[in-house]
Design a protein around this motif. Sequence first.
Motif, mmCIF file in Angstrom:
data_model
loop_
_atom_site.group_PDB
_atom_site.id
_atom_site.type_symbol
_atom_site.label_atom_id
_atom_site.label_comp_id
_atom_site.label_asym_id
_atom_site.label_seq_id
_atom_site.Cartn_x
_atom_site.Cartn_y
_atom_site.Cartn_z
ATOM 1 N N MET A 1 -59.769 -75.486 60.485
ATOM 2 C CA MET A 1 -58.832 -75.018 59.470
ATOM 3 C C MET A 1 -57.670 -75.990 59.421
ATOM 4 O O MET A 1 -57.033 -76.265 60.422
ATOM 5 N N LYS A 2 -57.419 -76.494 58.223
ATOM 6 C CA LYS A 2 -56.342 -77.461 58.098
ATOM 7 C C LYS A 2 -54.984 -76.757 58.084
ATOM 8 O O LYS A 2 -54.852 -75.645 57.633
ATOM 9 N N GLU A 3 -53.963 -77.449 58.596
ATOM 10 C CA GLU A 3 -52.630 -76.882 58.709
ATOM 11 C C GLU A 3 -51.933 -76.757 57.356
ATOM 12 O O GLU A 3 -51.142 -75.860 57.154
ATOM 13 N N GLU A 4 -52.211 -77.652 56.427
ATOM 14 C CA GLU A 4 -51.504 -77.683 55.156
ATOM 15 C C GLU A 4 -52.192 -76.828 54.089
ATOM 16 O O GLU A 4 -51.979 -77.025 52.912
ATOM 17 N N MET A 5 -53.006 -75.893 54.502
ATOM 18 C CA MET A 5 -53.698 -75.026 53.561
ATOM 19 C C MET A 5 -52.685 -74.150 52.822
ATOM 20 O O MET A 5 -51.754 -73.629 53.425
ATOM 21 N N ASN A 6 -52.885 -73.992 51.521
ATOM 22 C CA ASN A 6 -51.971 -73.126 50.787
ATOM 23 C C ASN A 6 -52.468 -71.683 50.835
ATOM 24 O O ASN A 6 -53.580 -71.401 51.286
ATOM 25 N N TYR A 7 -51.637 -70.787 50.348
ATOM 26 C CA TYR A 7 -51.915 -69.359 50.413
ATOM 27 C C TYR A 7 -53.224 -69.011 49.696
ATOM 28 O O TYR A 7 -54.049 -68.259 50.219
ATOM 29 N N GLU B 1 -55.850 -70.880 49.076
ATOM 30 C CA GLU B 1 -57.014 -71.367 49.823
ATOM 31 C C GLU B 1 -57.319 -70.442 51.000
ATOM 32 O O GLU B 1 -58.491 -70.140 51.270
ATOM 33 N N ALA B 2 -56.290 -70.014 51.686
ATOM 34 C CA ALA B 2 -56.475 -69.119 52.825
ATOM 35 C C ALA B 2 -57.082 -67.787 52.378
ATOM 36 O O ALA B 2 -57.989 -67.255 53.022
ATOM 37 N N MET B 3 -56.588 -67.260 51.266
ATOM 38 C CA MET B 3 -57.119 -65.998 50.757
ATOM 39 C C MET B 3 -58.587 -66.140 50.346
ATOM 40 O O MET B 3 -59.396 -65.251 50.594
ATOM 41 N N THR B 4 -58.929 -67.268 49.759
ATOM 42 C CA THR B 4 -60.320 -67.511 49.376
ATOM 43 C C THR B 4 -61.217 -67.525 50.608
ATOM 44 O O THR B 4 -62.297 -66.921 50.611
ATOM 45 N N GLN B 5 -60.771 -68.198 51.663
ATOM 46 C CA GLN B 5 -61.549 -68.230 52.896
ATOM 47 C C GLN B 5 -61.679 -66.841 53.507
ATOM 48 O O GLN B 5 -62.752 -66.467 53.994
ATOM 49 N N LEU B 6 -60.594 -66.073 53.490
ATOM 50 C CA LEU B 6 -60.652 -64.705 54.009
ATOM 51 C C LEU B 6 -61.657 -63.864 53.225
ATOM 52 O O LEU B 6 -62.444 -63.112 53.811
ATOM 53 N N GLU B 7 -61.645 -64.002 51.912
ATOM 54 C CA GLU B 7 -62.592 -63.260 51.081
ATOM 55 C C GLU B 7 -64.032 -63.633 51.403
ATOM 56 O O GLU B 7 -64.914 -62.774 51.450
ATOM 57 N N LYS C 1 -61.984 -64.689 64.619
ATOM 58 C CA LYS C 1 -60.837 -65.461 65.123
ATOM 59 C C LYS C 1 -60.228 -66.294 63.999
ATOM 60 O O LYS C 1 -59.001 -66.385 63.871
ATOM 61 N N GLN C 2 -61.072 -66.900 63.191
ATOM 62 C CA GLN C 2 -60.588 -67.683 62.051
ATOM 63 C C GLN C 2 -59.835 -66.781 61.075
ATOM 64 O O GLN C 2 -58.762 -67.144 60.588
ATOM 65 N N ALA C 3 -60.381 -65.609 60.798
ATOM 66 C CA ALA C 3 -59.726 -64.665 59.892
ATOM 67 C C ALA C 3 -58.365 -64.250 60.432
ATOM 68 O O ALA C 3 -57.399 -64.131 59.675
ATOM 69 N N GLN C 4 -58.287 -64.057 61.730
ATOM 70 C CA GLN C 4 -57.011 -63.677 62.349
ATOM 71 C C GLN C 4 -55.970 -64.777 62.135
ATOM 72 O O GLN C 4 -54.812 -64.486 61.801
ATOM 73 N N ARG C 5 -56.356 -66.037 62.315
ATOM 74 C CA ARG C 5 -55.442 -67.161 62.090
ATOM 75 C C ARG C 5 -55.020 -67.242 60.621
ATOM 76 O O ARG C 5 -53.852 -67.469 60.317
ATOM 77 N N LEU C 6 -55.973 -67.036 59.727
ATOM 78 C CA LEU C 6 -55.676 -67.080 58.290
ATOM 79 C C LEU C 6 -54.723 -65.956 57.895
ATOM 80 O O LEU C 6 -53.785 -66.174 57.120
ATOM 81 N N MET D 1 -51.240 -66.842 59.040
ATOM 82 C CA MET D 1 -50.671 -67.877 58.190
ATOM 83 C C MET D 1 -50.210 -67.284 56.852
ATOM 84 O O MET D 1 -49.109 -67.579 56.386
ATOM 85 N N CYS D 2 -51.021 -66.417 56.257
ATOM 86 C CA CYS D 2 -50.652 -65.791 54.980
ATOM 87 C C CYS D 2 -49.410 -64.920 55.158
ATOM 88 O O CYS D 2 -48.494 -64.964 54.324
ATOM 89 N N LYS D 3 -49.372 -64.156 56.216
ATOM 90 C CA LYS D 3 -48.211 -63.301 56.464
ATOM 91 C C LYS D 3 -46.957 -64.143 56.642
ATOM 92 O O LYS D 3 -45.903 -63.829 56.085
#
Length: 63
Positions: free
Chosen positions: A1-7, A9-15, A36-41, A44-46
């Motif tokens: 997961m890249k650090e510079e992901m925008n909100y 992109e993160a929501m798309t991955q979570l979905e 674990k990835q979902a937890q990190r995403l 980040m979104c929060k």
Amino acid sequence: MKEEMNYEEAMTQLEQIVEQIENNELGIDELTSKLKQAQRLLKMCKDKLTKTDKEVEKLLGKE
């Protein structure tokens, strides 16, 4: 997961992760990794939402 992901992109991955879980597409090892990835995403979104909320409050307070 890249650090510079925008909100968005993160929501798309979570979905995508939720869809995979709902469709029983993941084995137990992959499920653990995806959770674990979902937890990190989610964190980040929060954090992004909290930061944006503070910035909006600051801007509105200056007017």
